[in-house]
Design a protein around this motif. Structure first.
Motif, PDB file in Angstrom:
ATOM      1  N   THR A  93      35.104  35.717  39.620  1.00  0.00           N
ATOM      2  CA  THR A  93      35.871  35.912  38.386  1.00  0.00           C
ATOM      3  C   THR A  93      37.001  36.927  38.552  1.00  0.00           C
ATOM      4  O   THR A  93      37.660  37.277  37.588  1.00  0.00           O
ATOM      5  N   SER A  94      37.201  37.388  39.781  1.00  0.00           N
ATOM      6  CA  SER A  94      38.336  38.266  40.066  1.00  0.00           C
ATOM      7  C   SER A  94      39.092  37.727  41.268  1.00  0.00           C
ATOM      8  O   SER A  94      38.549  36.984  42.099  1.00  0.00           O
ATOM      9  N   LYS A 134      33.940  28.210  42.800  1.00  0.00           N
ATOM     10  CA  LYS A 134      34.929  28.407  41.734  1.00  0.00           C
ATOM     11  C   LYS A 134      35.587  29.762  41.941  1.00  0.00           C
ATOM     12  O   LYS A 134      34.929  30.798  41.862  1.00  0.00           O
ATOM     13  N   ALA A 135      36.872  29.738  42.220  1.00  0.00           N
ATOM     14  CA  ALA A 135      37.629  30.959  42.483  1.00  0.00           C
ATOM     15  C   ALA A 135      38.553  31.226  41.311  1.00  0.00           C
ATOM     16  O   ALA A 135      39.525  30.499  41.092  1.00  0.00           O
ATOM     17  N   GLY A 136      38.229  32.250  40.520  1.00  0.00           N
ATOM     18  CA  GLY A 136      39.021  32.542  39.333  1.00  0.00           C
ATOM     19  C   GLY A 136      39.571  33.943  39.341  1.00  0.00           C
ATOM     20  O   GLY A 136      39.221  34.788  40.162  1.00  0.00           O
ATOM     21  N   GLY A 137      40.461  34.213  38.401  1.00  0.00           N
ATOM     22  CA  GLY A 137      41.098  35.518  38.258  1.00  0.00           C
ATOM     23  C   GLY A 137      42.520  35.335  37.789  1.00  0.00           C
ATOM     24  O   GLY A 137      42.906  34.282  37.284  1.00  0.00           O
ATOM     25  N   GLY A 175      42.950  29.969  36.876  1.00  0.00           N
ATOM     26  CA  GLY A 175      43.447  31.198  36.275  1.00  0.00           C
ATOM     27  C   GLY A 175      42.561  31.612  35.111  1.00  0.00           C
ATOM     28  O   GLY A 175      41.811  30.802  34.558  1.00  0.00           O
ATOM     29  N   ARG A 176      42.646  32.863  34.738  1.00  0.00           N
ATOM     30  CA  ARG A 176      41.863  33.348  33.606  1.00  0.00           C
ATOM     31  C   ARG A 176      42.401  32.789  32.293  1.00  0.00           C
ATOM     32  O   ARG A 176      43.579  32.434  32.179  1.00  0.00           O
ATOM     33  N   GLY A 177      41.552  32.742  31.279  1.00  0.00           N
ATOM     34  CA  GLY A 177      41.981  32.331  29.945  1.00  0.00           C
ATOM     35  C   GLY A 177      42.623  33.482  29.193  1.00  0.00           C
ATOM     36  O   GLY A 177      42.265  34.650  29.386  1.00  0.00           O
ATOM     37  N   GLY A 178      43.587  33.172  28.339  1.00  0.00           N
ATOM     38  CA  GLY A 178      44.211  34.195  27.517  1.00  0.00           C
ATOM     39  C   GLY A 178      43.297  34.623  26.380  1.00  0.00           C
ATOM     40  O   GLY A 178      42.556  33.806  25.818  1.00  0.00           O
ATOM     41  N   ASN A 179      43.340  35.888  26.017  1.00  0.00           N
ATOM     42  CA  ASN A 179      42.543  36.374  24.889  1.00  0.00           C
ATOM     43  C   ASN A 179      43.141  35.903  23.568  1.00  0.00           C
ATOM     44  O   ASN A 179      44.371  35.823  23.416  1.00  0.00           O
ATOM     45  N   GLY A 233      46.334  32.939  32.846  1.00  0.00           N
ATOM     46  CA  GLY A 233      46.585  33.304  34.225  1.00  0.00           C
ATOM     47  C   GLY A 233      46.839  32.107  35.128  1.00  0.00           C
ATOM     48  O   GLY A 233      46.624  30.949  34.773  1.00  0.00           O
ATOM     49  N   THR A 234      47.263  32.422  36.346  1.00  0.00           N
ATOM     50  CA  THR A 234      47.661  31.466  37.376  1.00  0.00           C
ATOM     51  C   THR A 234      46.494  31.153  38.299  1.00  0.00           C
ATOM     52  O   THR A 234      45.681  32.027  38.609  1.00  0.00           O
ATOM     53  N   ALA A 235      46.422  29.906  38.758  1.00  0.00           N
ATOM     54  CA  ALA A 235      45.385  29.531  39.718  1.00  0.00           C
ATOM     55  C   ALA A 235      45.742  30.025  41.129  1.00  0.00           C
ATOM     56  O   ALA A 235      45.025  30.823  41.710  1.00  0.00           O
ATOM     57  N   LEU A 236      46.852  29.560  41.685  1.00  0.00           N
ATOM     58  CA  LEU A 236      47.240  29.905  43.062  1.00  0.00           C
ATOM     59  C   LEU A 236      48.641  30.487  43.080  1.00  0.00           C
ATOM     60  O   LEU A 236      49.583  29.880  42.552  1.00  0.00           O
ATOM     61  N   TYR A 237      48.776  31.661  43.690  1.00  0.00           N
ATOM     62  CA  TYR A 237      50.074  32.320  43.856  1.00  0.00           C
ATOM     63  C   TYR A 237      50.340  32.441  45.352  1.00  0.00           C
ATOM     64  O   TYR A 237      49.500  32.942  46.110  1.00  0.00           O
ATOM     65  N   THR A 238      51.531  31.997  45.778  1.00  0.00           N
ATOM     66  CA  THR A 238      51.881  32.128  47.191  1.00  0.00           C
ATOM     67  C   THR A 238      53.368  32.390  47.369  1.00  0.00           C
ATOM     68  O   THR A 238      54.191  31.879  46.617  1.00  0.00           O
ATOM     69  N   ARG A 239      53.671  33.196  48.369  1.00  0.00           N
ATOM     70  CA  ARG A 239      55.042  33.376  48.852  1.00  0.00           C
ATOM     71  C   ARG A 239      55.078  33.163  50.365  1.00  0.00           C
ATOM     72  O   ARG A 239      55.969  33.651  51.056  1.00  0.00           O
ATOM     73  N   THR A 240      54.090  32.379  50.837  1.00  0.00           N
ATOM     74  CA  THR A 240      53.974  31.977  52.233  1.00  0.00           C
ATOM     75  C   THR A 240      53.842  30.467  52.267  1.00  0.00           C
ATOM     76  O   THR A 240      53.258  29.867  51.365  1.00  0.00           O
ATOM     77  N   GLY A 241      54.364  29.842  53.315  1.00  0.00           N
ATOM     78  CA  GLY A 241      54.272  28.397  53.433  1.00  0.00           C
ATOM     79  C   GLY A 241      52.834  27.920  53.486  1.00  0.00           C
ATOM     80  O   GLY A 241      52.009  28.462  54.239  1.00  0.00           O
ATOM     81  N   VAL A 242      52.518  26.894  52.663  1.00  0.00           N
ATOM     82  CA  VAL A 242      51.145  26.399  52.581  1.00  0.00           C
ATOM     83  C   VAL A 242      51.108  24.877  52.615  1.00  0.00           C
ATOM     84  O   VAL A 242      52.044  24.191  52.203  1.00  0.00           O
TER      85      VAL A 242
END
Length: 252
Positions: free
Chosen positions: A23-24, A61-64, A90-94, A106-115
């Protein structure tokens, strides 16, 4: 398949599996620096400046916010694989409190590297929180008699004013799920948004509903509903979608 990768020193190969429910945020840089992982290609732990070539394999399940964070690594390539029964979320909004706006998701996957991404399961941005409702006011009428002089009586009219409570907004879906606002806003869950708290008549308003995965919050009348999360932030860094799977939310 992998593109041809220049053979050179300081290419740090790795494999990491994300199992269970997290969850993080899984932060690749933190893991590389702190896990003590020994690269098969170099026989040592990670040094800042190493090029990366590795696999992030999601079997649970990978969340945060975000669920998985891949920073910026020059001349590197990372393969992200999500199993068929697995999820990056991504996390849910309150939800908004009574009279207030809601939180975006929130966002599921963040990247600034080629994937490369092989999504056989789910990549879900969180659901936005539902905004709060407003109180109303109930007006009651009562009558009374009063003296208007000798042997004179008349009837007067008075009014009672009482607040009628509105509802808070529901939390959005996500991992972790968003919390509901005060006055009856329901928490979200991993799979769905929570309902807003009910209004109690006399012009009061119910809170909005939290969004399902990848959806905005809706309803309510105070401030703004929360926006949906991104299933990926960094779409310009994708070499290839090996498999697209179930994607919900925005792409940026």
């Amino acid at each position: 398949s992998w593109r041809k990768f220049h053979d050179a020193e300081n290419v740090f190969t790795f494999y990491v599996e994300l199992s269970g429910t997290r969850t993080s945020t899984f932060n690749l840089g933190t893991w590389l620096s702190n896990s003590g992982y020994q690269s098969p290609s170099l026989g040592r732990t990670y040094n800042s400046g190493d090029r990366l070539r590795g696999v992030i394999h999601v079997t649970g399940k990978a969340g945060g916010n975000p669920g998985v964070y891949i920073g910026s690594y020059s001349n590197s390539e990372i393969y992200v694989k999500v199993n068929s029964n697995a999820r990056i979320a991504g996390r849910g909004g309150n939800g908004g409190n009574l009279g207030g706006g809601a939180q975006s998701a929130g966002t599921a996957l963040y990247t600034r590297t080629g994937v490369y991404i092989e999504n056989n399961g789910q990549m879900w941005g969180g659901g936005g929180g539902g905004r709060g409702g407003n109180n109303g006011q109930c007006v009651g009428t009562y009558y009374y008699n009063y003296s208007c002089g000798k042997n004179c009586y008349a009837q007067g009219t008075g009014y009672n004013y009482n607040n009628a409570s509105g509802g808070g907004g529901g939390g959005g879906a996500g991992i972790p799920a968003g919390s509901g606002g005060n006055n009856g806003g329901n928490n979200g869950s991993y799979n769905s948004g929570g309902n807003g708290g009910a209004g109690n008549g006399c012009g009061s308003n119910a809170g909005g509903s939290g969004g399902n995965p990848g959806n905005n919050g809706s309803g309510g009348n105070s401030g703004s509903n929360g926006n949906s999360g991104y299933y990926i932030d960094g779409s310009g860094y994708i070499y290839s979608w090996v498999a697209t799977g179930d994607r919900r939310g925005r792409s940026g």
